[in-house]
Design an enzyme around this catalytic site. Structure first.
Site, mmCIF file in Angstrom:
data_model
loop_
_atom_site.group_PDB
_atom_site.id
_atom_site.type_symbol
_atom_site.label_atom_id
_atom_site.label_comp_id
_atom_site.label_asym_id
_atom_site.label_seq_id
_atom_site.Cartn_x
_atom_site.Cartn_y
_atom_site.Cartn_z
ATOM 1 N N ASP A 31 16.905 -3.963 -9.456
ATOM 2 C CA ASP A 31 17.178 -2.547 -9.748
ATOM 3 C C ASP A 31 18.558 -2.078 -9.302
ATOM 4 O O ASP A 31 18.779 -0.905 -9.050
ATOM 5 C CB ASP A 31 16.109 -1.680 -9.062
ATOM 6 C CG ASP A 31 15.895 -2.073 -7.603
ATOM 7 O OD1 ASP A 31 16.856 -2.573 -6.972
ATOM 8 O OD2 ASP A 31 14.776 -1.901 -7.097
ATOM 9 N N GLU A 39 11.403 -9.358 -11.598
ATOM 10 C CA GLU A 39 10.903 -8.373 -10.623
ATOM 11 C C GLU A 39 10.733 -7.009 -11.289
ATOM 12 O O GLU A 39 11.158 -5.973 -10.784
ATOM 13 C CB GLU A 39 11.819 -8.281 -9.397
ATOM 14 C CG GLU A 39 11.110 -7.693 -8.173
ATOM 15 C CD GLU A 39 11.971 -7.671 -6.919
ATOM 16 O OE1 GLU A 39 11.682 -8.472 -6.017
ATOM 17 O OE2 GLU A 39 12.921 -6.860 -6.845
ATOM 18 N N GLU A 97 17.916 3.207 -7.314
ATOM 19 C CA GLU A 97 17.139 2.035 -7.717
ATOM 20 C C GLU A 97 15.925 2.380 -8.571
ATOM 21 O O GLU A 97 15.628 1.676 -9.551
ATOM 22 C CB GLU A 97 16.707 1.233 -6.480
ATOM 23 C CG GLU A 97 17.827 0.493 -5.793
ATOM 24 C CD GLU A 97 18.590 1.340 -4.790
ATOM 25 O OE1 GLU A 97 19.487 0.808 -4.116
ATOM 26 O OE2 GLU A 97 18.285 2.559 -4.680
ATOM 27 N N HIS A 132 17.112 -0.301 9.880
ATOM 28 C CA HIS A 132 18.360 0.260 9.356
ATOM 29 C C HIS A 132 18.178 1.482 8.458
ATOM 30 O O HIS A 132 19.140 2.199 8.201
ATOM 31 C CB HIS A 132 19.094 -0.802 8.532
ATOM 32 C CG HIS A 132 18.425 -1.089 7.217
ATOM 33 N ND1 HIS A 132 17.323 -1.899 7.115
ATOM 34 C CD2 HIS A 132 18.700 -0.659 5.955
ATOM 35 C CE1 HIS A 132 16.943 -1.962 5.856
ATOM 36 N NE2 HIS A 132 17.752 -1.222 5.126
ATOM 37 N N ARG A 179 17.859 4.857 6.447
ATOM 38 C CA ARG A 179 18.412 6.182 6.731
ATOM 39 C C ARG A 179 17.349 7.155 7.249
ATOM 40 O O ARG A 179 17.590 7.939 8.157
ATOM 41 C CB ARG A 179 19.057 6.744 5.461
ATOM 42 C CG ARG A 179 19.739 8.098 5.629
ATOM 43 C CD ARG A 179 20.306 8.565 4.300
ATOM 44 N NE ARG A 179 21.349 7.660 3.828
ATOM 45 C CZ ARG A 179 22.633 7.789 4.126
ATOM 46 N NH1 ARG A 179 23.032 8.777 4.903
ATOM 47 N NH2 ARG A 179 23.518 6.942 3.645
ATOM 48 N N HIS A 183 22.235 -3.922 12.550
ATOM 49 C CA HIS A 183 22.917 -3.423 11.363
ATOM 50 C C HIS A 183 24.303 -2.932 11.758
ATOM 51 O O HIS A 183 24.534 -2.509 12.894
ATOM 52 C CB HIS A 183 22.092 -2.275 10.758
ATOM 53 C CG HIS A 183 22.463 -1.952 9.355
ATOM 54 N ND1 HIS A 183 23.426 -1.022 9.035
ATOM 55 C CD2 HIS A 183 22.005 -2.431 8.167
ATOM 56 C CE1 HIS A 183 23.537 -0.941 7.721
ATOM 57 N NE2 HIS A 183 22.690 -1.781 7.177
#
Length: 365
Positions: free
Chosen positions: A94, A116, A130, A207, A209, A240
């Site tokens: 995506d 996928e 995505e 990681h 947000r 990260h």
């Protein structure tokens, strides 16, 4: 038959690699068209799987907007597709590379295979872009290679023809098993390199947000307090690059000795560390697909997941980001729950996904 595979990010390269190899092994002409949407991370994977791109657009630059990226890719991919005259174009997942690759194939009236296919959250802005990309790819796809029955059901609900959908599993399992079979010595050397070969440890990745701030603080506090009472366990955390993630990690883990903080790992290194872990704690999506193959229970540090199959199969638990919930599930993994989760079958495939995709094209020939 001549197949073009368009991809540009590290996750795409990992999931495309076994398909590329399988097509080549079956004497299907295949060309790798790399956009360069990711840079160093992408090329590490190409080197690992010994894939030499036939085209490398090196498209990424700092500060580039989605509109700029899309525009450049459409123009450059159009030149390649007009020149090569492919019978099929394959895209995976995506990303913007996948979406623009499918779009340009459609403009050139080349059938599209979507690897996928069928993942959905139901919110077009989450994840962004995505969710929109995968829905848009679906509308112009000729054959949907869906990983799971749930993905098939998603596509059927959107009225895609049943005969255009194949449940094949997830190619990431093929990639993982290839590494386990072909990189045994490398894996052991990597464990020694990072000093984890003789340690019982939890692997943490963090990681997202939505976990920045208080949720992430809760996670680190819960893990530290639990481990301070369980002296046999270590924490391994590949950090990260985001400065906020690093600041919270360093503050909350300061003075805690049984931690191994690592810089970001390449894919082979990460699989080696994953292979040696006692269990996994993560807010990532992909690890939920890989961990069950290695028999690693996974605690998902999120409130929702677009991979509910792992939860339903019992290989993962959705624990959220509240302190008490995290400690509760870490404690439960001391008992029978660990055995139950580690012995479940992986709902994402058996390592034969690439063969199923290749067989589709062999039948077309």
């Amino acid at each position: 038959m001549k197949v073009g595979i368009i991809f540009g990010t590290r996750p795409e390269a990992i999931k495309i690699a076994p398909v590329y190899k399988e097509l080549k092994n079956n004497n299907i002409e295949v060309k790798a068209i790399v956009t360069g949407q990711h840079q160093e991370m992408l090329y590490q994977v190409l080197d690992l799987f010994k894939i030499t791109p036939d085209y490398d657009l090196k498209i990424m630059k700092n500060g580039q907007t989605l509109s700029e990226l899309t525009g450049k890719l459409v123009q450059q991919l159009d030149i390649i597709l007009k020149k090569e005259k492919f019978d099929y174009i394959l895209v995976q997942g995506d990303t913007t590379s996948a979406f623009t690759g499918a779009l340009v194939a459609f403009y050139n009236q080349i059938p599209i295979g979507h690897i996928e296919a069928g993942l959905r959250t139901g919110n077009i802005y989450s994840p962004f872009p995505e969710e929109a990309n995968r829905k848009l790819i679906g509308t112009i796809t000729d054959i949907h290679f869906a990983p799971t029955e749930r993905n098939v059901d998603n596509l059927l609900r959107e009225n895609y023809p049943k005969e255009k959908i194949l449940k094949v599993g997830n190619t990431v399992i093929d990639a993982l098993l290839w590494i386990k079979e072909n990189k045994v010595k490398n894996i052991e050397n990597i464990k020694k390199k990072y000093g984890v070969e003789d340690k019982k440890y939890i692997l943490l990745t963090l990681h997202r947000r939505e976990n920045w701030g208080k949720p992430m603080e809760n996670i680190f506090e819960a893990i530290r307090n639990y481990l301070e009472k369980n002296k046999e366990l270590y924490l391994v955390f590949p950090m990260h690059l985001n400065p906020l993630v690093r600041e919270i990690a360093n503050n909350k883990l300061e003075g805690f000795d049984r931690k191994i903080l690592l810089e970001p790992l390449d894919y082979l290194e990460f699989i080696a560390i994953l292979d040696g872990a006692h269990y996994i704690m993560t807010d990532s999506g992909g690890i939920q697909e890989e961990a069950p193959t290695l028999g690693k229970p996974t605690l998902v540090l999120r409130d929702t997941t677009e991979r509910p199959e792992a939860i339903e199969a019992g290989t993962a638990k959705l624990v959220g980001t509240e302190y008490d919930s995290i400690v509760k599930y870490m404690t439960l993994l001391e008992g029978e729950l660990y055995k139950e989760m580690s012995q479940k079958n992986n709902p994402y495939g058996d390592g034969k996904t690439s063969k199923k995709i290749s067989d589709y094209f062999l039948r077309r020939i």
